[in-house]
Write a protein that holds these residues in place. Structure first.
Motif: not given
Length: 416
Positions: A207-211, A330-337, A368-380
């Motif tokens: 359901g990811r919107e960022d990719t 549950m988060s609407e596939w969004r990055y928010s506070r 999500l690194p600062h300034g990026d719009t697409a989240g990354q899987y690798q770290k976690v």
């Protein structure tokens, strides 16, 4: 029973609701558990067939005992979710705005709420054009007072899609990435005239919107288009979704550490997360980031499932280069506070709390690194080419003489 309500700060209405109307968003802090689902299956995207009567169901809760009056309308969008040039009268048969008539108060719950539902289409309103749509819900008589918007699709099938998912062909990505190849085949006499300009093929992982991405055309034939062997066809594999279940507020299930009732509120604390970035692939069934509302007391899931503050714990060192988010339906596939972890110096780890309705949930923790719009899987989560991801393939067509995109083809395919 004593009644409790969360203390919420409501921002200036004009400022809050004027933003991002074409996104899948909840704009009111009182609105929770907003869903737009297929009546036939809760595991597929909300897609209407323009030639069939089977529809969708909108549902949401408002954390209040007072019933409010809400209207809804539709906005036709292009393939990139910008508003199309069509006017409502061009694609709506019946009333352009209508009332949500079905609502009821919760019962036997600590958190009081009003549950709203609306079937789409219905005897009042029907859609006549294919394409992307926004369902906009707003306060009665005040169309600028938007409380939520939901994306959905209306298809007029004119092509078949044949998509296949595999390990990435690039040797350096073979163990961590997946590749999707797509063929589009004409139906109903559709000719692929000027396909670079008129046909758009978009792919979405889970359901990811960022990719989401449009695929470049690789090869064209008279009645077939081929989209393969391009970098845009390659996606990170990720890992299976994390799971927690708080169907019961009386007994713990897997991945739930503790359940409390404190200060008039239900508190659910999950087991500490395990970073999987360096771990081998582990197979487990999931529901691709979605959630189901349900409880163990009453069959009336909508009205008798209670709310709880759910606490997530992530044992990662403080990171100043980006943030961690719990991502899923549950988060609407969004990055928010609302779904961002914050570092707790006392616990020396990241913590997140979300107000959620009883049920079964899937999610992933993305960085999500600062300034990026697409989240990354690798770290976690880590990246594995074996992960059983679901890919949604959308085909859009701009007919000669039209200045809007029609939605003419769709396929959902899973990698096993």
């Amino acid at each position: 029973m004593k009644r409790f309500f969360p203390i919420l700060i409501v921002l200036s209405v004009n400022l809050l609701y004027a933003q991002n109307v074409l996104q899948d968003r909840v704009y009111s802090p009182l609105i929770k558990t907003a869903k737009l689902e297929s009546v036939s299956s809760k595991i597929i995207l909300p897609i209407l067939n323009i030639n069939q009567s089977e529809g969708l169901l909108l549902s949401f809760d408002e954390l209040d005992e007072q019933t409010n009056r809400y209207e809804y309308t539709f906005i036709h969008c292009n393939s990139d979710w910008t508003q199309s040039s069509l006017q409502p009268s061009d694609y709506i048969e019946g009333f352009e705005t209508a009332m949500i008539e079905n609502y009821a108060n919760s019962f036997n719950t600590i958190q009081r709420f009003v549950h709203y539902e609306q079937a789409i289409p219905n005897s009042t309103t029907r859609l006549t054009k294919s394409g992307n749509y926004i369902l906009k819900v707003f306060k009665e008589g005040e169309p600028e007072q938007v409380v939520l918007t939901k994306r959905f699709y209306c298809i007029d099938k004119q092509c078949e899609t044949a998509a296949s998912v595999m390990q990435a062909r690039e040797p350096s990505l073979r163990n961590t990435h997946q590749e999707i190849d797509v063929r589009v085949l004409s139906l109903s006499g559709l000719t692929f005239d000027s396909p670079h300009q008129r046909i758009k093929v978009l792919v979405q992982q889970n359901g990811r919107e960022d990719t989401k991405r449009f695929l470049p055309l690789s090869e064209e034939r008279a009645t077939e288009l081929v989209y393969n062997f391009r970098k845009e066809n390659i996606f990170e594999g990720g890992s299976v979704f994390r799971i927690f279940d708080f169907t019961s507020l009386r007994s713990r299930s897997a991945f739930v550490e503790n359940i409390d009732y404190i200060g008039g509120e239900n508190i659910v604390r999950l087991r500490q997360e395990e970073p999987r970035g360096r771990s081998p692939f582990v197979s487990r069934s999931d529901i691709k980031g979605q959630y189901y509302v349900r409880n163990d007391i009453d069959d009336n899931e909508a009205l008798c499932s209670d709310y709880a503050w759910v606490y997530f714990y992530l044992p990662m060192p403080l990171d100043l280069e980006g943030n961690f988010y719990a991502i899923g339906e549950m988060s609407e596939w969004r990055y928010s506070r609302q779904n961002m972890f914050t570092f707790d110096n006392r616990l020396n780890q990241y913590v997140l709390k979300m107000l959620l309705k009883q049920g079964y949930y899937n999610y992933q923790i993305l960085y999500l690194p600062h300034g990026d719009t697409a989240g990354q899987y690798q770290k976690v989560e880590g990246n594995h080419s074996e992960t059983p991801n679901r890919y949604n393939v959308f085909v859009y067509y701009r007919e000669p003489g039209n200045d809007y995109d029609s939605f003419i083809g769709y396929q959902s395919v899973e990698y096993h």
